[in-house]
Write a protein that holds these residues in place. Structure first.
Motif, PDB file in Angstrom:
ATOM      1  N   LYS A  60      28.467   2.991  21.206  1.00  0.00           N
ATOM      2  CA  LYS A  60      27.759   1.963  20.087  1.00  0.00           C
ATOM      3  C   LYS A  60      28.843   1.189  19.283  1.00  0.00           C
ATOM      4  CE  LYS A  60      23.154   3.871  19.389  1.00  0.00           C
ATOM      5  NZ  LYS A  60      22.565   4.212  17.957  1.00  0.00           N
ATOM      6  N   ILE A  61      29.859   1.936  18.737  1.00  0.00           N
ATOM      7  CA  ILE A  61      30.595   1.052  18.004  1.00  0.00           C
ATOM      8  C   ILE A  61      31.239   0.091  18.448  1.00  0.00           C
ATOM      9  CG2 ILE A  61      32.820   1.488  16.775  1.00  0.00           C
ATOM     10  CD1 ILE A  61      31.819   4.100  15.771  1.00  0.00           C
ATOM     11  N   ILE A  62      31.816   0.338  19.879  1.00  0.00           N
ATOM     12  CA  ILE A  62      32.505  -0.765  20.653  1.00  0.00           C
ATOM     13  C   ILE A  62      31.932  -2.025  21.385  1.00  0.00           C
ATOM     14  CG2 ILE A  62      34.583   0.883  20.803  1.00  0.00           C
ATOM     15  CD1 ILE A  62      33.734   0.777  23.894  1.00  0.00           C
ATOM     16  N   ASN A  63      30.505  -1.586  21.309  1.00  0.00           N
ATOM     17  CA  ASN A  63      29.757  -2.669  22.109  1.00  0.00           C
ATOM     18  C   ASN A  63      29.504  -3.849  21.194  1.00  0.00           C
ATOM     19  OD1 ASN A  63      27.716  -4.004  23.454  1.00  0.00           O
ATOM     20  ND2 ASN A  63      26.258  -2.531  23.580  1.00  0.00           N
ATOM     21  N   GLN A  64      30.264  -4.929  21.564  1.00  0.00           N
ATOM     22  CA  GLN A  64      30.150  -6.200  20.737  1.00  0.00           C
ATOM     23  C   GLN A  64      29.106  -6.869  21.040  1.00  0.00           C
ATOM     24  OE1 GLN A  64      33.806  -8.623  21.673  1.00  0.00           O
ATOM     25  NE2 GLN A  64      35.102  -6.913  21.536  1.00  0.00           N
ATOM     26  N   ASN A  65      28.117  -6.632  21.797  1.00  0.00           N
ATOM     27  CA  ASN A  65      26.891  -7.225  22.317  1.00  0.00           C
ATOM     28  C   ASN A  65      25.805  -6.653  21.613  1.00  0.00           C
ATOM     29  OD1 ASN A  65      28.072  -8.956  24.053  1.00  0.00           O
ATOM     30  ND2 ASN A  65      28.135  -7.639  25.705  1.00  0.00           N
ATOM     31  N   LEU A  66      26.060  -5.446  20.800  1.00  0.00           N
ATOM     32  CA  LEU A  66      25.260  -4.606  20.163  1.00  0.00           C
ATOM     33  C   LEU A  66      24.778  -5.244  18.754  1.00  0.00           C
ATOM     34  CD1 LEU A  66      23.347  -2.193  20.648  1.00  0.00           C
ATOM     35  CD2 LEU A  66      24.939  -0.972  19.532  1.00  0.00           C
ATOM     36  N   LYS A  67      23.583  -5.817  18.674  1.00  0.00           N
ATOM     37  CA  LYS A  67      23.028  -6.525  17.632  1.00  0.00           C
ATOM     38  C   LYS A  67      22.125  -5.218  16.849  1.00  0.00           C
ATOM     39  CE  LYS A  67      25.122 -10.369  18.817  1.00  0.00           C
ATOM     40  NZ  LYS A  67      26.283 -10.513  17.991  1.00  0.00           N
ATOM     41  N   VAL A  68      22.405  -5.421  15.532  1.00  0.00           N
ATOM     42  CA  VAL A  68      21.615  -4.570  14.928  1.00  0.00           C
ATOM     43  C   VAL A  68      20.387  -5.074  13.861  1.00  0.00           C
ATOM     44  CG1 VAL A  68      21.479  -2.806  12.933  1.00  0.00           C
ATOM     45  CG2 VAL A  68      23.373  -2.770  14.636  1.00  0.00           C
ATOM     46  N   LYS A  69      19.058  -4.748  14.014  1.00  0.00           N
ATOM     47  CA  LYS A  69      18.176  -5.447  13.466  1.00  0.00           C
ATOM     48  C   LYS A  69      17.259  -4.145  12.912  1.00  0.00           C
ATOM     49  CE  LYS A  69      15.926  -9.356  12.403  1.00  0.00           C
ATOM     50  NZ  LYS A  69      16.657 -10.170  11.329  1.00  0.00           N
ATOM     51  N   THR A  70      17.196  -3.788  11.737  1.00  0.00           N
ATOM     52  CA  THR A  70      16.054  -2.823  11.056  1.00  0.00           C
ATOM     53  C   THR A  70      14.961  -3.131  11.024  1.00  0.00           C
ATOM     54  OG1 THR A  70      16.702  -3.050   8.990  1.00  0.00           O
ATOM     55  CG2 THR A  70      18.071  -1.676  10.287  1.00  0.00           C
ATOM     56  N   ASN A  71      14.472  -4.406  10.778  1.00  0.00           N
ATOM     57  CA  ASN A  71      13.316  -5.077  10.678  1.00  0.00           C
ATOM     58  C   ASN A  71      12.956  -4.546   9.409  1.00  0.00           C
ATOM     59  OD1 ASN A  71      13.012  -6.770  12.774  1.00  0.00           O
ATOM     60  ND2 ASN A  71      12.639  -4.972  14.111  1.00  0.00           N
ATOM     61  N   THR A  72      13.771  -4.222   8.536  1.00  0.00           N
ATOM     62  CA  THR A  72      13.104  -3.916   7.177  1.00  0.00           C
ATOM     63  C   THR A  72      14.048  -4.833   6.090  1.00  0.00           C
ATOM     64  OG1 THR A  72      15.317  -2.553   6.599  1.00  0.00           O
ATOM     65  CG2 THR A  72      13.012  -1.624   7.707  1.00  0.00           C
ATOM     66  N   ASN A  73      14.093  -4.805   4.809  1.00  0.00           N
ATOM     67  CA  ASN A  73      14.785  -5.674   4.007  1.00  0.00           C
ATOM     68  C   ASN A  73      16.215  -5.349   3.823  1.00  0.00           C
ATOM     69  OD1 ASN A  73      12.296  -7.160   3.250  1.00  0.00           O
ATOM     70  ND2 ASN A  73      11.967  -6.065   1.194  1.00  0.00           N
ATOM     71  N   PHE A  74      16.586  -4.320   4.329  1.00  0.00           N
ATOM     72  CA  PHE A  74      17.969  -3.914   4.371  1.00  0.00           C
ATOM     73  C   PHE A  74      18.912  -5.141   5.287  1.00  0.00           C
ATOM     74  CE2 PHE A  74      21.731  -1.764   6.610  1.00  0.00           C
ATOM     75  CZ  PHE A  74      22.302  -1.054   5.453  1.00  0.00           C
ATOM     76  N   ASP A  75      17.867  -5.811   6.108  1.00  0.00           N
ATOM     77  CA  ASP A  75      18.638  -6.846   6.827  1.00  0.00           C
ATOM     78  C   ASP A  75      19.156  -8.016   5.818  1.00  0.00           C
ATOM     79  OD1 ASP A  75      18.357  -5.360   9.155  1.00  0.00           O
ATOM     80  OD2 ASP A  75      16.254  -6.293   9.664  1.00  0.00           O
ATOM     81  N   ASN A  76      18.693  -7.993   4.616  1.00  0.00           N
ATOM     82  CA  ASN A  76      19.091  -9.062   3.910  1.00  0.00           C
ATOM     83  C   ASN A  76      20.493  -8.597   3.344  1.00  0.00           C
ATOM     84  OD1 ASN A  76      16.411 -10.539   3.711  1.00  0.00           O
ATOM     85  ND2 ASN A  76      15.615  -8.989   2.064  1.00  0.00           N
ATOM     86  N   LEU A  77      21.036  -7.720   3.508  1.00  0.00           N
ATOM     87  CA  LEU A  77      22.300  -7.391   2.901  1.00  0.00           C
ATOM     88  C   LEU A  77      23.431  -7.874   3.676  1.00  0.00           C
ATOM     89  CD1 LEU A  77      22.034  -3.713   1.655  1.00  0.00           C
ATOM     90  CD2 LEU A  77      21.919  -5.783   0.070  1.00  0.00           C
TER      91      LEU A  77
END
Length: 815
Positions: A475-492
């Motif tokens: 996961k860590i080396i996957n440059q194409n991996l986009k993280v989206k929690t769909n919570t307000n944590f994404d505001n940070l």
């Protein structure tokens, strides 16, 4: 006699072999051939069933050969009286089978003698079934007589508490009323096997009656779900678990070690580390590397060259709390795991001690060089997951609001309080959450931090733990991996990777942990100096901008450290020691663990290897913030910051400022606090309605010949001004610091009563509001002000205005 005459030892139900009695038999006959038989070659307690697996008879083959019969799950409604529902269904199923000509009998299964008695009454009152209860409290003769009645058909079945299991052969026992299901796969398979036998006439499908329960999972399978197809599921679970045991045994045999005596009491297969991982980017890996002496592993090292994994078991001695002299007498074994992930070039370290210095010794024992993992990459561990519930999150303060540098949120789901405004003020720090894997739909916990660490609340077997590490690494080396929690944590805001140090670093400050738990510099004289009493400032950025030189000074010492863009601190001068709790480590190691925070004029924040870009454009400085003082008319030597001890002839800036403050009748209290670790050079306090207004004055002499000319005149003092916001973060922080400084002979009260001042500052009748004042005669209200000069003053004003408990910022300058 036995040793001389027995050549072959055969053991059925061999999963019991780790028991002491069986072990003694095998040890006494260790020179003879041992053959072990079991349908479940694994144990819940992970104790090793010694021996080689030479033959595996799959359950699917047994089914195909007609040895393992048809099985079926019969769910009952979970509403109402569950036990009564099962009893009624059991009576119905048994009667229907007998009506079809099957010679079937019933077993009622529960988990305690008390429940067995209750069920005996329930079946007697609500069904026509003839049942008898047997458990460990019943006499052997009674059990034997009950079984005989069962064989003769005088009973319809029995009520059992974990009896008539292994070794009991009555294939007509075909109906199971399960009031208390087994929780482990091994016990479940053993139980089912008693009903799936085919060695009798007039028998059909085995039926298992239980409450529909979606929540009860065995080996991550909802076996008691109404949609379950037991025939396929049980065969699949049995063969999958047996194959896992075969694969595990092969895997653990690949570990080679010199000293295996430790394995006499515990096998590698029994090791279950908690999921914690420290990750480095490395250029190479030497599997034959030796653990550092601090780990004290000696020859207790096991290497798996196929998997690039090294396990070390260290020895440590600790001092019990009840030993007054601190003598270390408690022996503890410490587990270390080193795993190199070849395809990612990542090194994963498991250590019971989480000090950065120990991690560094471990990585350098197996690799020639390493780099820290950027937090931008660590954030990817949350990728390919959904249904986030964030329990704990760290917020890095981008604006120094209220003087805090780091805030921790904890609760059932803290993301709800992270609104867009919070997102503009804070960047993401660490995070710990629960989420569901999109591919496997398995729910798990996962956490990560900027210190290149990942963790979970799960404990895994060693092989599963290595698989977990590999999954994290990919996961860590996957440059194409986009993280989206769909919570307000994404505001940070998420950080970028620090490539080079910018040349507009405005000030630096200590890590939030340094303020909350202050370590002490240990001087050669034996003196201890609180680190936060030391002034810290940027001295130089090296030509390649890959390193920065920081000065840390006190009236008793001065030293320099260097920090590279890799986040590693080293000493420029002779290394200094620091005492943090009971541990004594070098200052540079402490700063590597607790990196300084740097701010730039364009609002960027740097911590360790992480770079957080600013999000505002610099303002034009408001000259109305300058209070024009005619220093020359007051006879001030503006090139002299303070008078040396014994000098009463010169009129320094501090001596003139003291006269000005004492002459102002508004001030109820005036405090002088000059020296290393000062709160400010002067502190004034006055009361206004229901609040106490506290002003902190930071004084700097004029170095240049012209006004608004020398950027150095304002750079350091403005940095000190911004950092002093911290004393207003919590109401009790300022009076506590004043007491500390006063007791050390530094804080001198020039006006007012000392005890009354402390009482006023601590009183709940009013709140504290702050003012930050820069005293610098070189700042002129009327002279031209260059852009760079304005930029520094504007940034200072902006940062301070964002601090909610600080009323204003002003400059005592010149006309």
């Amino acid at each position: 006699w036995a040793r001389e005459n027995i050549d072959l030892v055969e053991i059925d139900e061999a999963h019991h072999v780790p028991a002491t009695t069986w072990q003694q038999i095998l040890i006494n006959l260790k020179e003879r051939c041992h053959v072990l038989f079991t349908a479940t070659p694994f144990r819940l307690d992970r104790k090793e069933i010694s021996g080689e697996i030479i033959f595996d008879y799959p359950l699917s083959q047994a089914y195909e050969d007609g040895i393992f019969g048809e099985i079926k799950f019969v769910p009952v409604d979970e509403s109402g009286n569950k036990d009564l529902n099962i009893a009624k269904k059991a009576e119905e199923v048994l009667q229907n089978d007998r009506n079809e000509g099957y010679d079937h009998y019933l077993m009622v299964r529960t988990d305690s003698k008390k429940n067995a008695t209750i069920l005996e009454t329930l079946y007697s009152e609500h069904t026509t079934l003839r049942l008898k209860k047997i458990d460990s409290s019943v006499a052997h003769s009674t059990i034997k007589r009950t079984i005989e009645q069962l064989y003769k058909g005088e009973l319809d079945g029995i009520i059992c508490v974990d009896m008539l299991g292994e070794g009991y052969d009555f294939p007509n026992l075909k109906i199971a009323a399960i009031h208390s299901p087994h929780k482990s796969l091994a016990n479940t398979l053993q139980f089912i096997g008693r009903f799936a036998r085919t060695n009798a006439v007039n028998i059909g499908t085995a039926k298992f009656i239980a409450v529909n329960d979606e929540e009860l999972q065995i080996e991550n399978t909802a076996l008691y779900s109404k949609d379950s197809v037991w025939q396929d599921m049980i065969i699949g679970m049995s063969e999958g678990r047996n194959q896992k045991e075969i694969d595990d045994r092969k895997y653990y045999k690949e570990f080679l070690g010199k000293d295996t005596t430790i394995l006499d009491n515990i096998s590698l297969q029994a090791i279950k580390p908690n999921c914690h991982d420290k990750i480095y980017q490395v250029s190479d890996f030497d599997i034959n590397g030796n653990f550092p002496d601090i780990c004290n592993v000696a020859n207790r090292v096991f290497r798996n060259k196929e998997d690039n994994t090294v396990v070390g078991i260290g020895v440590d001695y600790e001092s019990p709390l009840w030993v007054g002299n601190g003598e270390k007498i408690n022996l503890s074994y410490m587990l270390y795991i080193i795993h190199y992930q070849k395809e990612t070039r990542l090194l994963h370290i498991y250590s019971p001690k989480h000090s950065e210095s120990i991690y560094e010794e471990l990585v350098l024992s197996f690799c020639s060089s390493y780099d820290q993992m950027p937090k931008a990459h660590m954030h990817r561990v949350l990728g390919n997951m959904e249904g986030f519930e964030i329990f704990n999150s760290g917020l890095l303060n981008m604006q120094s609001e209220n003087g805090e540098s780091y805030r921790i949120l904890a609760g059932s789901d803290v993301s709800s309080v992270i609104d867009p405004d919070t997102g503009r003020l804070y960047a993401a720090g660490h995070a710990f959450c629960k989420a569901t894997d999109k591919e496997t739909q398995e729910e798990s916990t996962i956490g990560y931090s900027s210190a290149s660490k990942v963790w979970s609340s799960t404990y895994l077997e060693l092989r599963e733990y290595i698989q977990w590490l590999d999954k994290i690494g990919m996961k860590i080396i996957n440059q194409n991996l986009k993280v989206k929690t769909n919570t307000n944590f994404d505001n940070l805001q998420q950080p970028l990777i620090l490539e080079t140090y910018p040349d507009n670093i405005f000030y630096c400050d200590y890590h939030g942990k340094t303020y909350s738990s202050t370590p002490h510099i240990l001087l050669s004289t034996g003196t201890f100096v609180p680190l936060i009493d030391c002034q810290v400032k940027v001295l130089d950025i090296e030509n390649d901008k890959k390193s920065i030189i920081i000065g840390i000074s006190h009236e008793l010492f001065a030293t320099k450290v260097r920090c590279s863009t890799s986040g590693k601190y080293t000493s420029v001068d002779a290394a200094m020691s620091i005492k943090n709790g009971k541990r004594v480590i070098t200052l540079h190691d402490y700063l590597t663990d607790n990196p300084l925070i740097f701010k730039t004029l364009d609002d960027a924040t740097i911590q360790g290897i992480d770079y957080y870009p600013g999000n505002y454009e610099g303002d034009i400085f408001d000259k109305d913030l300058i209070e024009a003082i005619n220093w020359k008319a007051l006879g001030t030597d503006i090139s002299l910051e303070f008078n040396k001890k014994g000098d009463t002839t010169s009129r320094s800036i501090q001596s003139v400022l003291q006269e000005i403050l004492l002459a102002d009748k508004r001030y109820k209290y005036v405090v002088y606090d000059h020296g290393s670790g000062e709160i400010a050079d002067f502190i004034t306090i006055y009361e206004e309605e229901n609040k106490m207004v506290v002003s902190l004055y930071h004084v700097k002499k004029m170095s240049g010949k012209n006004y608004n000319a020398m950027i150095g005149d304002i750079y350091e003092v403005c940095g000190q001004a911004v950092k002093s916001i911290t004393w207003f973060s919590v109401k009790g922080k300022l009076p506590q610091k004043i007491v500390q400084r006063h007791n050390g002979g530094n804080c001198v009260l020039l006006k007012g009563n000392y005890n009354q001042m402390l009482a006023d500052l601590r009183s709940s009748d009013h709140f504290i509001r702050g003012e930050i004042v820069v005293v610098q005669p070189s700042v002129s209200k009327t002279s031209d002000m260059p852009g760079k000069y304005q930029e520094v003053l504007a940034a200072t004003s902006t940062f301070i205005k964002r601090a909610g408990k600080v009323n204003q910022f002003r400059i005592m300058g010149s006309p």
